[in-house]
Design a protein around this motif. Structure first.
Motif, mmCIF file in Angstrom:
data_model
loop_
_atom_site.group_PDB
_atom_site.id
_atom_site.type_symbol
_atom_site.label_atom_id
_atom_site.label_comp_id
_atom_site.label_asym_id
_atom_site.label_seq_id
_atom_site.Cartn_x
_atom_site.Cartn_y
_atom_site.Cartn_z
ATOM 1 N N LYS A 52 0.832 -1.203 0.000
ATOM 2 C CA LYS A 52 0.000 0.000 0.000
ATOM 3 C C LYS A 52 0.866 1.253 0.000
ATOM 4 O O LYS A 52 0.640 2.173 -0.791
ATOM 5 C CB LYS A 52 -0.924 -0.007 1.214
ATOM 6 C CG LYS A 52 -1.782 1.237 1.333
ATOM 7 C CD LYS A 52 -2.593 1.243 2.614
ATOM 8 C CE LYS A 52 -1.678 1.505 3.778
ATOM 9 N NZ LYS A 52 -2.397 1.697 5.042
ATOM 10 N N TRP A 53 1.897 1.286 0.850
ATOM 11 C CA TRP A 53 2.756 2.468 0.914
ATOM 12 C C TRP A 53 3.576 2.622 -0.351
ATOM 13 O O TRP A 53 3.834 3.752 -0.793
ATOM 14 C CB TRP A 53 3.656 2.417 2.149
ATOM 15 C CG TRP A 53 2.901 2.831 3.367
ATOM 16 C CD1 TRP A 53 2.490 2.035 4.390
ATOM 17 C CD2 TRP A 53 2.430 4.141 3.676
ATOM 18 N NE1 TRP A 53 1.789 2.769 5.305
ATOM 19 C CE2 TRP A 53 1.745 4.069 4.904
ATOM 20 C CE3 TRP A 53 2.521 5.378 3.036
ATOM 21 C CZ2 TRP A 53 1.157 5.181 5.488
ATOM 22 C CZ3 TRP A 53 1.936 6.484 3.629
ATOM 23 C CH2 TRP A 53 1.272 6.378 4.843
ATOM 24 N N ALA A 54 3.992 1.509 -0.956
ATOM 25 C CA ALA A 54 4.728 1.594 -2.220
ATOM 26 C C ALA A 54 3.843 2.180 -3.312
ATOM 27 O O ALA A 54 4.299 3.001 -4.117
ATOM 28 C CB ALA A 54 5.239 0.210 -2.616
ATOM 29 N N LEU A 55 2.583 1.774 -3.341
ATOM 30 C CA LEU A 55 1.663 2.325 -4.337
ATOM 31 C C LEU A 55 1.401 3.807 -4.091
ATOM 32 O O LEU A 55 1.351 4.603 -5.037
ATOM 33 C CB LEU A 55 0.350 1.544 -4.323
ATOM 34 C CG LEU A 55 0.415 0.143 -4.920
ATOM 35 C CD1 LEU A 55 -0.903 -0.587 -4.683
ATOM 36 C CD2 LEU A 55 0.733 0.194 -6.402
ATOM 37 N N ILE A 56 1.241 4.197 -2.834
ATOM 38 C CA ILE A 56 1.005 5.613 -2.508
ATOM 39 C C ILE A 56 2.207 6.449 -2.932
ATOM 40 O O ILE A 56 2.061 7.505 -3.569
ATOM 41 C CB ILE A 56 0.701 5.778 -1.005
ATOM 42 C CG1 ILE A 56 -0.667 5.201 -0.683
ATOM 43 C CG2 ILE A 56 0.780 7.246 -0.591
ATOM 44 C CD1 ILE A 56 -0.971 5.117 0.795
ATOM 45 N N ILE A 57 3.415 5.980 -2.607
ATOM 46 C CA ILE A 57 4.623 6.725 -2.976
ATOM 47 C C ILE A 57 4.770 6.785 -4.491
ATOM 48 O O ILE A 57 5.156 7.817 -5.058
ATOM 49 C CB ILE A 57 5.859 6.080 -2.302
ATOM 50 C CG1 ILE A 57 5.794 6.317 -0.788
ATOM 51 C CG2 ILE A 57 7.155 6.642 -2.878
ATOM 52 C CD1 ILE A 57 6.819 5.539 -0.007
ATOM 53 N N GLY A 58 4.436 5.703 -5.169
ATOM 54 C CA GLY A 58 4.503 5.691 -6.626
ATOM 55 C C GLY A 58 3.533 6.663 -7.264
ATOM 56 O O GLY A 58 3.874 7.366 -8.217
ATOM 57 N N VAL A 59 2.311 6.717 -6.740
ATOM 58 C CA VAL A 59 1.306 7.642 -7.288
ATOM 59 C C VAL A 59 1.728 9.088 -7.044
ATOM 60 O O VAL A 59 1.605 9.936 -7.934
ATOM 61 C CB VAL A 59 -0.087 7.340 -6.679
ATOM 62 C CG1 VAL A 59 -1.063 8.462 -6.976
ATOM 63 C CG2 VAL A 59 -0.606 6.019 -7.212
ATOM 64 N N VAL A 60 2.241 9.371 -5.860
ATOM 65 C CA VAL A 60 2.699 10.734 -5.573
ATOM 66 C C VAL A 60 3.873 11.095 -6.478
ATOM 67 O O VAL A 60 3.926 12.197 -7.034
ATOM 68 C CB VAL A 60 3.081 10.870 -4.078
ATOM 69 C CG1 VAL A 60 3.819 12.172 -3.807
ATOM 70 C CG2 VAL A 60 1.840 10.766 -3.212
ATOM 71 N N GLY A 61 4.807 10.161 -6.646
ATOM 72 C CA GLY A 61 5.948 10.419 -7.532
ATOM 73 C C GLY A 61 5.515 10.638 -8.967
ATOM 74 O O GLY A 61 6.040 11.517 -9.660
ATOM 75 N N LEU A 62 4.554 9.849 -9.440
ATOM 76 C CA LEU A 62 4.039 10.014 -10.800
ATOM 77 C C LEU A 62 3.349 11.366 -10.956
ATOM 78 O O LEU A 62 3.533 12.052 -11.971
ATOM 79 C CB LEU A 62 3.058 8.886 -11.125
ATOM 80 C CG LEU A 62 2.464 8.875 -12.523
ATOM 81 C CD1 LEU A 62 3.559 8.648 -13.555
ATOM 82 C CD2 LEU A 62 1.397 7.802 -12.635
ATOM 83 N N GLY A 63 2.579 11.774 -9.948
ATOM 84 C CA GLY A 63 1.923 13.075 -9.998
ATOM 85 C C GLY A 63 2.918 14.213 -10.036
ATOM 86 O O GLY A 63 2.765 15.164 -10.810
ATOM 87 N N VAL A 64 3.960 14.111 -9.215
ATOM 88 C CA VAL A 64 4.991 15.154 -9.209
ATOM 89 C C VAL A 64 5.690 15.210 -10.562
ATOM 90 O O VAL A 64 5.946 16.289 -11.100
ATOM 91 C CB VAL A 64 6.009 14.899 -8.066
ATOM 92 C CG1 VAL A 64 7.251 15.761 -8.223
ATOM 93 C CG2 VAL A 64 5.347 15.133 -6.716
ATOM 94 N N MET A 65 5.968 14.040 -11.138
ATOM 95 C CA MET A 65 6.633 14.015 -12.436
ATOM 96 C C MET A 65 5.751 14.621 -13.532
ATOM 97 O O MET A 65 6.234 15.389 -14.372
ATOM 98 C CB MET A 65 6.989 12.571 -12.799
ATOM 99 C CG MET A 65 7.849 12.443 -14.024
ATOM 100 S SD MET A 65 8.400 10.763 -14.334
ATOM 101 C CE MET A 65 6.843 9.965 -14.682
#
Length: 56
Positions: free
Chosen positions: A30-43
Motif C-alpha cells: 500500500k505504501w509503495a503504491l502511494i509513494i509511486g502515485v505521488v511520484g508520478l503526480g509530481v513528475m
C-alpha cells in the motif's frame, strides 16, 4: 490421534504466524503504491510546467 492433534496445532500456529506477515506485506505494498502515485503526480506536474516554460 496424537499425531492428528499435533498436525492441527501446527496448522493453527502457522496461520497465526502468517496473518501478521500477510498484513505487513499488504501494508508495504500500500505504501509503495502511494509513494509511486505521488511520484508520478509530481513528475507529470513537473513535465507540464517545464514544457509550458520552454515553449513560451
Amino acid at each position: 490421534m496424537g499425531r492428528i492433534l499435533l498436525i492441527i496445532a501446527a496448522v493453527i500456529a502457522a496461520l497465526i504466524l502468517i496473518g501478521p506477515l500477510v498484513g505487513l506485506v499488504f501494508t508495504l505494498l500500500k505504501w509503495a503504491l502511494i509513494i509511486g502515485v505521488v511520484g508520478l503526480g509530481v513528475m507529470l506536474v513537473k513535465n507540464a510546467f517545464g514544457r509550458s516554460h520552454s515553449e513560451s
